[in-house]
Motif scaffolding. Structure first.
Motif, PDB file in Angstrom:
ATOM      1  N   GLY A  91      -4.751   0.895  -4.561  1.00 38.71           N
ATOM      2  CA  GLY A  91      -3.637   1.770  -4.871  1.00 38.71           C
ATOM      3  C   GLY A  91      -2.380   1.498  -4.071  1.00 38.71           C
ATOM      4  N   THR A  92      -1.239   1.917  -4.657  1.00 36.00           N
ATOM      5  CA  THR A  92       0.063   1.883  -3.983  1.00 36.00           C
ATOM      6  C   THR A  92       0.634   3.288  -4.048  1.00 36.00           C
ATOM      7  N   ARG A  93       0.922   3.852  -2.882  1.00 37.80           N
ATOM      8  CA  ARG A  93       1.523   5.193  -2.837  1.00 37.80           C
ATOM      9  C   ARG A  93       3.026   5.032  -2.775  1.00 37.80           C
ATOM     10  N   LEU A  94       3.725   5.460  -3.827  1.00 43.56           N
ATOM     11  CA  LEU A  94       5.167   5.297  -3.947  1.00 43.56           C
ATOM     12  C   LEU A  94       5.857   6.649  -3.891  1.00 43.56           C
ATOM     13  N   PRO A 132      12.823  10.232  -9.084  1.00 45.10           N
ATOM     14  CA  PRO A 132      11.837  11.064  -8.368  1.00 45.10           C
ATOM     15  C   PRO A 132      10.562  11.303  -9.175  1.00 45.10           C
ATOM     16  N   SER A 133      10.658  11.324 -10.501  1.00 46.56           N
ATOM     17  CA  SER A 133       9.472  11.536 -11.346  1.00 46.56           C
ATOM     18  C   SER A 133       8.475  10.387 -11.253  1.00 46.56           C
ATOM     19  N   GLN A 134       8.893   9.282 -10.674  1.00 47.77           N
ATOM     20  CA  GLN A 134       7.991   8.137 -10.510  1.00 47.77           C
ATOM     21  C   GLN A 134       7.251   8.167  -9.169  1.00 47.77           C
ATOM     22  N   THR A 135       7.476   9.187  -8.387  1.00 46.06           N
ATOM     23  CA  THR A 135       6.673   9.405  -7.180  1.00 46.06           C
ATOM     24  C   THR A 135       5.235   9.643  -7.610  1.00 46.06           C
ATOM     25  N   SER A 136       4.324   8.789  -7.146  1.00 47.55           N
ATOM     26  CA  SER A 136       2.948   8.846  -7.617  1.00 47.55           C
ATOM     27  C   SER A 136       2.111   7.834  -6.840  1.00 47.55           C
ATOM     28  N   VAL A 137       0.824   7.819  -7.145  1.00 44.53           N
ATOM     29  CA  VAL A 137      -0.050   6.757  -6.662  1.00 44.53           C
ATOM     30  C   VAL A 137      -0.375   5.868  -7.854  1.00 44.53           C
ATOM     31  N   ILE A 178      16.498   6.658  -4.972  1.00 45.35           N
ATOM     32  CA  ILE A 178      16.803   6.796  -6.394  1.00 45.35           C
ATOM     33  C   ILE A 178      17.708   5.645  -6.829  1.00 45.35           C
ATOM     34  N   GLY A 179      17.342   5.014  -7.948  1.00 41.31           N
ATOM     35  CA  GLY A 179      18.146   3.931  -8.489  1.00 41.31           C
ATOM     36  C   GLY A 179      17.749   2.544  -8.023  1.00 41.31           C
ATOM     37  N   GLN A 180      16.949   2.458  -6.972  1.00 39.10           N
ATOM     38  CA  GLN A 180      16.490   1.151  -6.511  1.00 39.10           C
ATOM     39  C   GLN A 180      15.416   0.618  -7.460  1.00 39.10           C
ATOM     40  N   SER A 181      15.154  -0.670  -7.330  1.00 36.72           N
ATOM     41  CA  SER A 181      14.110  -1.287  -8.141  1.00 36.72           C
ATOM     42  C   SER A 181      13.064  -1.913  -7.222  1.00 36.72           C
ATOM     43  N   MET A 182      11.876  -2.121  -7.756  1.00 32.35           N
ATOM     44  CA  MET A 182      10.829  -2.787  -7.001  1.00 32.35           C
ATOM     45  C   MET A 182       9.734  -3.261  -7.945  1.00 32.35           C
ATOM     46  N   THR A 183       8.922  -4.173  -7.429  1.00 37.04           N
ATOM     47  CA  THR A 183       7.780  -4.687  -8.172  1.00 37.04           C
ATOM     48  C   THR A 183       6.508  -4.404  -7.402  1.00 37.04           C
ATOM     49  N   LEU A 184       5.555  -3.783  -8.067  1.00 41.71           N
ATOM     50  CA  LEU A 184       4.221  -3.585  -7.513  1.00 41.71           C
ATOM     51  C   LEU A 184       3.364  -4.779  -7.954  1.00 41.71           C
ATOM     52  N   GLN A 185       2.761  -5.414  -6.966  1.00 41.77           N
ATOM     53  CA  GLN A 185       1.992  -6.610  -7.268  1.00 41.77           C
ATOM     54  C   GLN A 185       0.510  -6.276  -7.478  1.00 41.77           C
ATOM     55  N   CYS A 186      -0.130  -7.010  -8.387  1.00 45.33           N
ATOM     56  CA  CYS A 186      -1.562  -6.857  -8.656  1.00 45.33           C
ATOM     57  C   CYS A 186      -2.140  -8.224  -8.986  1.00 45.33           C
ATOM     58  N   THR A 187      -3.200  -8.577  -8.280  1.00 47.45           N
ATOM     59  CA  THR A 187      -3.870  -9.865  -8.485  1.00 47.45           C
ATOM     60  C   THR A 187      -5.370  -9.654  -8.516  1.00 47.45           C
ATOM     61  N   GLN A 188      -6.037 -10.322  -9.467  1.00 48.42           N
ATOM     62  CA  GLN A 188      -7.506 -10.271  -9.512  1.00 48.42           C
ATOM     63  C   GLN A 188      -8.059 -11.685  -9.559  1.00 48.42           C
ATOM     64  N   ASP A 189      -9.229 -11.842  -8.924  1.00 50.37           N
ATOM     65  CA  ASP A 189      -9.828 -13.174  -8.828  1.00 50.37           C
ATOM     66  C   ASP A 189     -11.150 -13.263  -9.572  1.00 50.37           C
ATOM     67  N   LYS A 195       0.825  -1.205   0.000  1.00 50.19           N
ATOM     68  CA  LYS A 195       0.000   0.000   0.000  1.00 50.19           C
ATOM     69  C   LYS A 195       0.865   1.263   0.000  1.00 50.19           C
ATOM     70  N   PHE A 196       1.996   1.188   0.627  1.00 46.53           N
ATOM     71  CA  PHE A 196       2.921   2.320   0.702  1.00 46.53           C
ATOM     72  C   PHE A 196       4.345   1.801   0.525  1.00 46.53           C
ATOM     73  N   ARG A 197       5.204   2.647  -0.107  1.00 49.12           N
ATOM     74  CA  ARG A 197       6.603   2.270  -0.236  1.00 49.12           C
ATOM     75  C   ARG A 197       7.430   3.518  -0.473  1.00 49.12           C
ATOM     76  N   ILE A 198       8.589   3.555   0.170  1.00 47.90           N
ATOM     77  CA  ILE A 198       9.570   4.614  -0.082  1.00 47.90           C
ATOM     78  C   ILE A 198      10.802   3.964  -0.696  1.00 47.90           C
ATOM     79  N   LEU A 199      11.209   4.471  -1.838  1.00 48.23           N
ATOM     80  CA  LEU A 199      12.376   3.952  -2.545  1.00 48.23           C
ATOM     81  C   LEU A 199      13.452   5.022  -2.634  1.00 48.23           C
TER      82      LEU A 199
END
Lengths: 113, 110
Positions: B104-107, B83-88, B15-26, B9-13
């Motif tokens: 949503g994920t607030r990054l 920094p330009s990827q800071t968003s919801v 600059i230069g780090q990587s991450m994966t936002l997960q999404c699943t639907q049933d 739901k929330f994440r602070i990264l």
């Protein structure tokens, strides 16, 4: 391609007053139209939709919208607003046969007590 | 039904780090989407998928990647956070009747 214009970025309204949120669309083909609502710190949820049939569509929480093909509009209305209607409202359009929606930039509705 | 589930739901990264936002639907929906939402800018489509194994770019794909190995899952990858990827970020799935959105994920990228 389709596009959606929401002319009003912010609309302040006194509690129990009526409100109209404007939405105009552009498309060279037939379209389906939607209104979504986003309450603070939440995702978007469907308020109402026009797919076919009657051009006056009723949704949740007392909202309604009218599809006007000649004016390419789909304005959202409520006769009497409540504090709980404070939210951001998004109009969206998609072409027939295509599930992908194009969203407007949103209208923030603020209810004044 | 859970609908569309996003994590985290929330994440602070940094600059230069990587991450994966997960999404699943049933709901067994074929179409899935990733949007970003910035103040006053509405929703911008990043990537979408019309079914397992098929993905396509949206309006703002630069800096992101997706995959769709199953109908249920549609992860969004940020390789070099800026920094330009800071968003919801919102994930959604759809049928002809309309979209179902995740919460949503607030990054924040610092």
């Amino acid at each position: 391609a389709q596009s959606v214009t929401q002319l009003d970025s912010q609309v302040p309204v006194f509690e129990e007053a009526p409100v109209e949120l404007r939405c105009n669309y552009s498309s060279s083909v037939s379209v389906y139209l939607f209104w979504y609502v986003q309450y603070p710190n939440q995702g978007l949820q469907l308020l109402l939709k026009y797919l076919s049939g009657s051009t006056l569509v009723k949704g949740i929480n007392g909202f309604e919208a009218e599809f006007n093909k000649s004016q390419t509009s789909f304005h959202l209305r409520k006769p009497s607003v409540h504090i709980s209607d404070t939210a951001e409202y998004f109009c969206a359009v998609r072409a027939l046969g295509n599930e992908k929606l194009t969203f407007g930039t949103g209208t923030r509705l603020t209810i004044i007590p | 039904n859970a609908g569309v589930t996003q994590t985290p739901k929330f994440r602070i990264l940094k600059i230069g780090q990587s991450m994966t936002l997960q999404c699943t639907q049933d709901m067994n929906h074929n179409y899935m989407y990733w949007y970003r939402q910035d103040p006053g800018m509405g929703l911008k489509l990043i990537y979408y998928s019309v079914g397992a194994g098929i993905t396509d770019k949206g309006e703002v794909p630069n800096g992101y990647n997706v995959s769709r190995s199953t109908t249920e899952d549609f992860p969004l990858r940020l390789e070099l956070a800026a920094p330009s990827q800071t968003s919801v970020y919102f994930c959604a799935s759809s049928t002809q009747e309309g979209y179902t959105f995740g919460s949503g994920t607030r990054l924040t990228v610092v």
